[in-house]
Scaffold this active site. Structure first.
Site, PDB file in Angstrom:
ATOM      1  N   ARG A  19      59.125  27.975  76.345  1.00 37.96           N
ATOM      2  CA  ARG A  19      58.504  29.126  75.746  1.00 37.96           C
ATOM      3  C   ARG A  19      57.190  29.708  76.273  1.00 37.96           C
ATOM      4  O   ARG A  19      56.915  30.787  76.424  1.00 37.96           O
ATOM      5  CB  ARG A  19      58.087  28.757  74.157  1.00 37.96           C
ATOM      6  CG  ARG A  19      57.629  29.801  73.176  1.00 37.96           C
ATOM      7  CD  ARG A  19      57.954  31.433  73.537  1.00 37.96           C
ATOM      8  NE  ARG A  19      59.380  31.366  73.211  1.00 37.96           N
ATOM      9  CZ  ARG A  19      60.108  32.393  74.067  1.00 37.96           C
ATOM     10  NH1 ARG A  19      59.538  33.294  75.051  1.00 37.96           N
ATOM     11  NH2 ARG A  19      61.342  32.639  73.890  1.00 37.96           N
ATOM     12  N   LYS A  70      41.142  47.315  78.524  1.00 38.32           N
ATOM     13  CA  LYS A  70      42.103  47.009  77.381  1.00 38.32           C
ATOM     14  C   LYS A  70      43.377  46.198  77.671  1.00 38.32           C
ATOM     15  O   LYS A  70      44.517  46.458  77.498  1.00 38.32           O
ATOM     16  CB  LYS A  70      42.575  48.463  76.980  1.00 38.32           C
ATOM     17  CG  LYS A  70      41.514  49.313  76.394  1.00 38.32           C
ATOM     18  CD  LYS A  70      41.981  50.673  76.059  1.00 38.32           C
ATOM     19  CE  LYS A  70      40.734  51.576  75.921  1.00 38.32           C
ATOM     20  NZ  LYS A  70      41.244  52.980  75.548  1.00 38.32           N
ATOM     21  N   LYS A  99      28.524  55.259  79.603  1.00 43.46           N
ATOM     22  CA  LYS A  99      28.997  55.933  78.601  1.00 43.46           C
ATOM     23  C   LYS A  99      28.127  56.897  77.833  1.00 43.46           C
ATOM     24  O   LYS A  99      26.805  56.734  77.987  1.00 43.46           O
ATOM     25  CB  LYS A  99      30.034  55.336  78.067  1.00 43.46           C
ATOM     26  CG  LYS A  99      31.095  54.561  78.606  1.00 43.46           C
ATOM     27  CD  LYS A  99      32.088  53.922  77.541  1.00 43.46           C
ATOM     28  CE  LYS A  99      33.358  53.473  78.313  1.00 43.46           C
ATOM     29  NZ  LYS A  99      34.377  52.966  77.604  1.00 43.46           N
ATOM     30  N   GLU A 133      30.653  58.624  82.691  1.00 44.24           N
ATOM     31  CA  GLU A 133      31.688  59.260  81.603  1.00 44.24           C
ATOM     32  C   GLU A 133      31.070  60.575  81.004  1.00 44.24           C
ATOM     33  O   GLU A 133      29.899  60.609  80.603  1.00 44.24           O
ATOM     34  CB  GLU A 133      32.207  58.418  80.595  1.00 44.24           C
ATOM     35  CG  GLU A 133      33.126  59.023  79.501  1.00 44.24           C
ATOM     36  CD  GLU A 133      33.358  58.133  78.362  1.00 44.24           C
ATOM     37  OE1 GLU A 133      34.513  57.220  78.489  1.00 44.24           O
ATOM     38  OE2 GLU A 133      32.786  58.009  77.502  1.00 44.24           O
ATOM     39  N   ASP A 152      36.735  62.767  80.402  1.00 43.88           N
ATOM     40  CA  ASP A 152      36.926  62.082  79.103  1.00 43.88           C
ATOM     41  C   ASP A 152      37.713  63.123  78.196  1.00 43.88           C
ATOM     42  O   ASP A 152      37.108  64.189  77.678  1.00 43.88           O
ATOM     43  CB  ASP A 152      35.795  61.318  78.244  1.00 43.88           C
ATOM     44  CG  ASP A 152      36.292  60.621  76.901  1.00 43.88           C
ATOM     45  OD1 ASP A 152      37.568  59.985  77.268  1.00 43.88           O
ATOM     46  OD2 ASP A 152      35.663  60.638  76.166  1.00 43.88           O
TER      47      ASP A 152
END
Length: 277
Positions: free
Chosen positions: A98, A133, A165, A194, A215
Protein backbone atom coordinates in the site's frame (compact mmCIF):
# COMPACT_ATOMS: atom_id res chain seq x y z
CA UNK A 1 14.93 13.39 -16.54
CA UNK A 2 14.77 15.78 -13.58
CA UNK A 3 17.09 15.22 -10.65
CA UNK A 4 15.66 13.06 -7.87
CA UNK A 5 15.00 14.83 -4.55
CA UNK A 6 17.40 14.18 -1.69
CA UNK A 7 14.68 13.53 0.91
CA UNK A 8 13.21 10.31 -0.51
CA UNK A 9 14.56 8.17 2.30
CA UNK A 10 13.07 10.43 4.98
CA UNK A 11 9.69 10.78 3.27
CA UNK A 12 9.39 7.02 2.81
CA UNK A 13 10.38 6.37 6.41
CA UNK A 14 7.57 8.60 7.64
CA UNK A 15 5.08 6.94 5.30
CA UNK A 16 6.01 3.45 6.47
CA UNK A 17 5.79 4.52 10.11
CA UNK A 18 2.25 5.79 9.74
CA UNK A 19 1.15 2.66 7.84
CA UNK A 20 2.95 -0.19 9.58
CA UNK A 21 3.45 1.34 13.02
CA UNK A 22 4.41 -1.37 15.52
CA UNK A 23 4.05 -4.13 12.89
CA UNK A 24 1.85 -5.59 10.18
CA UNK A 25 -0.28 -8.08 12.08
CA UNK A 26 -2.14 -9.28 8.98
CA UNK A 27 1.12 -10.26 7.27
CA UNK A 28 1.82 -12.60 10.17
CA UNK A 29 -0.91 -14.88 8.78
CA UNK A 30 1.67 -15.88 6.14
CA UNK A 31 4.56 -18.21 7.01
CA UNK A 32 7.77 -16.23 7.57
CA UNK A 33 9.66 -18.37 5.07
CA UNK A 34 7.10 -18.00 2.25
CA UNK A 35 8.39 -16.45 -0.98
CA UNK A 36 6.25 -14.73 -3.60
CA UNK A 37 6.47 -12.84 -6.83
CA UNK A 38 4.10 -10.42 -8.48
CA UNK A 39 3.71 -7.46 -10.78
CA UNK A 40 2.23 -3.98 -10.82
CA UNK A 41 -0.21 -3.12 -13.61
CA UNK A 42 -1.65 0.25 -14.61
CA UNK A 43 -5.34 0.16 -15.51
CA UNK A 44 -5.52 3.41 -17.49
CA UNK A 45 -3.47 5.68 -19.72
CA UNK A 46 -1.04 7.67 -17.58
CA UNK A 47 2.46 9.08 -17.19
CA UNK A 48 4.66 7.07 -14.84
CA UNK A 49 6.32 8.72 -11.85
CA UNK A 50 7.50 7.59 -8.43
CA UNK A 51 9.65 4.55 -9.13
CA UNK A 52 12.39 5.70 -6.73
CA UNK A 53 9.90 6.06 -3.86
CA UNK A 54 8.46 2.63 -4.66
CA UNK A 55 11.95 1.10 -4.61
CA UNK A 56 12.80 2.85 -1.36
CA UNK A 57 9.77 1.37 0.39
CA UNK A 58 11.03 -2.16 -0.18
CA UNK A 59 14.65 -1.20 0.42
CA UNK A 60 13.71 -0.04 3.90
CA UNK A 61 11.38 -2.97 4.57
CA UNK A 62 13.46 -5.85 3.28
CA UNK A 63 16.51 -5.66 1.03
CA UNK A 64 15.76 -9.19 -0.20
CA UNK A 65 12.86 -7.83 -2.28
CA UNK A 66 13.81 -7.41 -5.92
CA UNK A 67 12.01 -4.90 -8.15
CA UNK A 68 12.58 -5.04 -11.90
CA UNK A 69 11.07 -2.10 -13.79
CA UNK A 70 9.64 -2.40 -17.28
CA UNK A 71 8.91 1.32 -17.62
CA UNK A 72 10.56 4.48 -16.32
CA UNK A 73 9.54 7.84 -14.91
CA UNK A 74 8.14 10.19 -17.54
CA UNK A 75 7.02 7.38 -19.84
CA UNK A 76 3.49 7.42 -21.22
CA UNK A 77 1.64 4.27 -20.20
CA UNK A 78 -1.17 2.37 -21.87
CA UNK A 79 -4.01 0.59 -20.03
CA UNK A 80 -3.12 -2.84 -18.60
CA UNK A 81 0.60 -2.30 -19.12
CA UNK A 82 2.88 -4.11 -16.66
CA UNK A 83 5.15 -1.64 -14.87
CA UNK A 84 7.40 -3.87 -12.81
CA UNK A 85 8.01 -7.37 -11.49
CA UNK A 86 8.64 -8.05 -7.80
CA UNK A 87 10.10 -11.04 -6.00
CA UNK A 88 10.92 -11.68 -2.36
CA UNK A 89 9.51 -12.64 1.05
CA UNK A 90 5.70 -12.67 0.83
CA UNK A 91 5.29 -10.84 4.14
CA UNK A 92 7.48 -7.95 2.98
CA UNK A 93 5.74 -7.67 -0.38
CA UNK A 94 2.34 -7.41 1.28
CA UNK A 95 3.47 -5.08 4.06
CA UNK A 96 4.95 -2.62 1.58
CA UNK A 97 2.25 -2.87 -1.07
CA UNK A 98 0.00 0.00 0.00
CA UNK A 99 2.73 2.49 0.86
CA UNK A 100 4.60 1.78 -2.37
CA UNK A 101 1.46 2.06 -4.49
CA UNK A 102 0.39 5.25 -2.70
CA UNK A 103 3.58 6.96 -3.82
CA UNK A 104 3.40 5.53 -7.33
CA UNK A 105 -0.25 6.35 -7.99
CA UNK A 106 -0.08 9.84 -6.47
CA UNK A 107 3.08 10.93 -8.24
CA UNK A 108 1.93 9.34 -11.51
CA UNK A 109 -1.33 11.25 -11.12
CA UNK A 110 0.61 14.49 -10.74
CA UNK A 111 2.76 13.77 -13.79
CA UNK A 112 -0.28 12.68 -15.81
CA UNK A 113 -2.33 15.79 -15.02
CA UNK A 114 0.68 17.97 -15.71
CA UNK A 115 1.17 16.36 -19.10
CA UNK A 116 -2.41 17.24 -20.08
CA UNK A 117 -1.68 20.92 -19.50
CA UNK A 118 1.70 20.74 -21.23
CA UNK A 119 0.12 19.09 -24.27
CA UNK A 120 -2.60 21.78 -24.34
CA UNK A 121 -0.05 24.60 -24.84
CA UNK A 122 2.34 22.74 -27.10
CA UNK A 123 3.73 24.94 -29.86
CA UNK A 124 2.79 28.27 -28.23
CA UNK A 125 6.17 28.99 -26.67
CA UNK A 126 4.68 29.35 -23.19
CA UNK A 127 5.93 27.10 -20.38
CA UNK A 128 3.87 25.52 -17.63
CA UNK A 129 4.89 26.18 -14.01
CA UNK A 130 3.91 24.35 -10.86
CA UNK A 131 3.15 26.12 -7.55
CA UNK A 132 3.48 25.61 -3.79
CA UNK A 133 -0.02 24.09 -3.69
CA UNK A 134 1.35 20.63 -3.02
CA UNK A 135 0.30 17.84 -0.68
CA UNK A 136 1.86 18.36 2.78
CA UNK A 137 5.09 16.41 3.08
CA UNK A 138 5.30 15.76 -0.65
CA UNK A 139 6.63 19.11 -1.91
CA UNK A 140 9.83 17.80 -3.45
CA UNK A 141 8.16 14.63 -4.72
CA UNK A 142 5.38 16.48 -6.51
CA UNK A 143 7.80 19.04 -7.91
CA UNK A 144 9.74 16.12 -9.36
CA UNK A 145 6.50 14.68 -10.74
CA UNK A 146 5.49 17.91 -12.48
CA UNK A 147 8.91 17.99 -14.12
CA UNK A 148 8.37 14.40 -15.29
CA UNK A 149 5.11 15.60 -16.80
CA UNK A 150 6.88 18.34 -18.73
CA UNK A 151 6.41 21.38 -16.49
CA UNK A 152 9.05 23.75 -15.15
CA UNK A 153 9.45 24.08 -11.40
CA UNK A 154 8.55 27.40 -9.81
CA UNK A 155 10.24 28.24 -6.49
CA UNK A 156 10.52 25.32 -4.09
CA UNK A 157 9.44 27.33 -1.05
CA UNK A 158 9.61 30.68 0.66
CA UNK A 159 13.40 30.58 0.84
CA UNK A 160 14.68 30.42 -2.72
CA UNK A 161 12.89 33.30 -4.47
CA UNK A 162 10.79 36.36 -3.67
CA UNK A 163 7.13 36.47 -4.64
CA UNK A 164 5.85 39.90 -3.58
CA UNK A 165 2.06 39.91 -3.26
CA UNK A 166 -0.56 42.49 -2.30
CA UNK A 167 -0.03 42.26 1.46
CA UNK A 168 3.75 42.45 1.08
CA UNK A 169 3.36 45.55 -1.07
CA UNK A 170 1.07 47.23 1.46
CA UNK A 171 3.39 46.42 4.35
CA UNK A 172 6.49 47.62 2.49
CA UNK A 173 4.91 50.86 1.30
CA UNK A 174 4.64 50.12 -2.40
CA UNK A 175 5.97 48.02 -5.24
CA UNK A 176 9.19 50.01 -5.70
CA UNK A 177 9.96 49.86 -1.99
CA UNK A 178 9.24 46.12 -1.79
CA UNK A 179 11.50 45.31 -4.74
CA UNK A 180 14.30 47.51 -3.41
CA UNK A 181 14.11 45.85 0.01
CA UNK A 182 14.16 42.40 -1.60
CA UNK A 183 17.38 43.26 -3.45
CA UNK A 184 18.95 44.35 -0.16
CA UNK A 185 17.73 41.35 1.86
CA UNK A 186 18.92 38.64 -0.52
CA UNK A 187 21.01 39.89 -3.43
CA UNK A 188 20.89 37.52 -6.35
CA UNK A 189 17.59 35.89 -5.43
CA UNK A 190 14.90 36.16 -8.15
CA UNK A 191 12.30 38.84 -7.45
CA UNK A 192 8.74 38.37 -8.71
CA UNK A 193 5.86 40.79 -8.17
CA UNK A 194 2.20 39.86 -8.39
CA UNK A 195 0.00 42.53 -9.99
CA UNK A 196 -3.73 42.78 -10.59
CA UNK A 197 -3.87 45.53 -13.22
CA UNK A 198 -1.79 47.28 -15.85
CA UNK A 199 -0.98 50.26 -13.64
CA UNK A 200 0.68 47.92 -11.13
CA UNK A 201 2.48 46.19 -14.00
CA UNK A 202 4.05 49.50 -15.01
CA UNK A 203 5.20 50.06 -11.43
CA UNK A 204 6.78 46.59 -11.30
CA UNK A 205 8.55 47.22 -14.60
CA UNK A 206 9.87 50.54 -13.33
CA UNK A 207 11.15 48.77 -10.20
CA UNK A 208 12.96 46.27 -12.47
CA UNK A 209 11.33 43.11 -11.15
CA UNK A 210 12.69 39.93 -12.72
CA UNK A 211 9.21 38.47 -13.24
CA UNK A 212 5.71 39.89 -13.02
CA UNK A 213 2.80 37.62 -12.21
CA UNK A 214 -0.41 38.73 -13.92
CA UNK A 215 -3.11 37.63 -11.51
CA UNK A 216 -6.56 36.73 -12.84
CA UNK A 217 -6.37 39.02 -15.88
CA UNK A 218 -8.65 38.55 -18.87
CA UNK A 219 -7.21 37.73 -22.27
CA UNK A 220 -7.33 41.31 -23.54
CA UNK A 221 -5.43 42.56 -20.49
CA UNK A 222 -2.86 39.78 -20.86
CA UNK A 223 -2.24 40.77 -24.48
CA UNK A 224 -1.86 44.42 -23.49
CA UNK A 225 0.50 43.46 -20.67
CA UNK A 226 2.70 41.59 -23.16
CA UNK A 227 2.76 44.64 -25.44
CA UNK A 228 3.59 47.05 -22.59
CA UNK A 229 6.36 44.80 -21.23
CA UNK A 230 7.98 44.29 -24.63
CA UNK A 231 10.34 41.65 -23.29
CA UNK A 232 11.73 43.72 -20.40
CA UNK A 233 10.95 40.94 -17.91
CA UNK A 234 9.30 37.55 -17.72
CA UNK A 235 5.51 37.53 -17.57
CA UNK A 236 3.66 34.80 -15.69
CA UNK A 237 -0.11 34.34 -16.00
CA UNK A 238 -1.85 32.87 -12.98
CA UNK A 239 -5.25 32.42 -11.39
CA UNK A 240 -8.09 30.00 -12.17
CA UNK A 241 -6.31 28.47 -15.14
CA UNK A 242 -8.10 25.39 -16.45
CA UNK A 243 -7.60 23.11 -19.41
CA UNK A 244 -10.49 24.88 -21.11
CA UNK A 245 -8.63 28.21 -21.42
CA UNK A 246 -4.93 27.58 -20.92
CA UNK A 247 -4.14 27.54 -24.63
CA UNK A 248 -5.87 30.90 -25.15
CA UNK A 249 -3.82 32.29 -22.28
CA UNK A 250 -0.61 30.89 -23.77
CA UNK A 251 -1.42 32.46 -27.14
CA UNK A 252 -1.44 35.96 -25.59
CA UNK A 253 2.34 35.81 -25.52
CA UNK A 254 3.05 35.36 -21.81
CA UNK A 255 6.22 33.47 -20.98
CA UNK A 256 4.87 31.14 -18.33
CA UNK A 257 1.57 29.98 -16.82
CA UNK A 258 1.37 28.71 -13.25
CA UNK A 259 -1.28 26.13 -12.38
CA UNK A 260 -2.01 24.88 -8.87
CA UNK A 261 -4.39 22.22 -10.16
CA UNK A 262 -1.57 19.99 -11.40
CA UNK A 263 -0.56 19.20 -7.82
CA UNK A 264 -3.74 19.67 -5.79
CA UNK A 265 -6.61 18.65 -8.10
CA UNK A 266 -5.42 15.17 -8.92
CA UNK A 267 -6.99 11.71 -8.96
CA UNK A 268 -4.81 8.74 -8.14
CA UNK A 269 -3.85 6.64 -11.14
CA UNK A 270 -5.49 3.21 -11.06
CA UNK A 271 -2.75 0.69 -10.27
CA UNK A 272 -2.81 -2.82 -8.88
CA UNK A 273 -0.20 -5.16 -7.50
CA UNK A 274 -1.00 -8.82 -8.05
CA UNK A 275 0.89 -11.77 -6.61
CA UNK A 276 1.32 -14.51 -9.17
CA UNK A 277 1.09 -18.27 -8.78
Amino acid sequence: MPTLPTDIETVVRHALAEDIGSGDITARLIPAEAEAHGRVIVREAAVLCGTAWFDEVFRQLDRRVQVIWQARDGERLRPNQALCQLRGPARSLLSGERTALNFLQTLSATATHTRRYVDAIEGTGARLLDTRKTLPGLRTAQKYATACGGAQNHRMGLFDAFLIKENHILAAGGIAQAVAQARDIAPGKPVEVEVENLAELKQALAARADTVMLDNMDLASLREAVAITAGRCQLEASGNVGLDRIRAIAETGVNTISVGAITKDIRAVDLSMRLLD
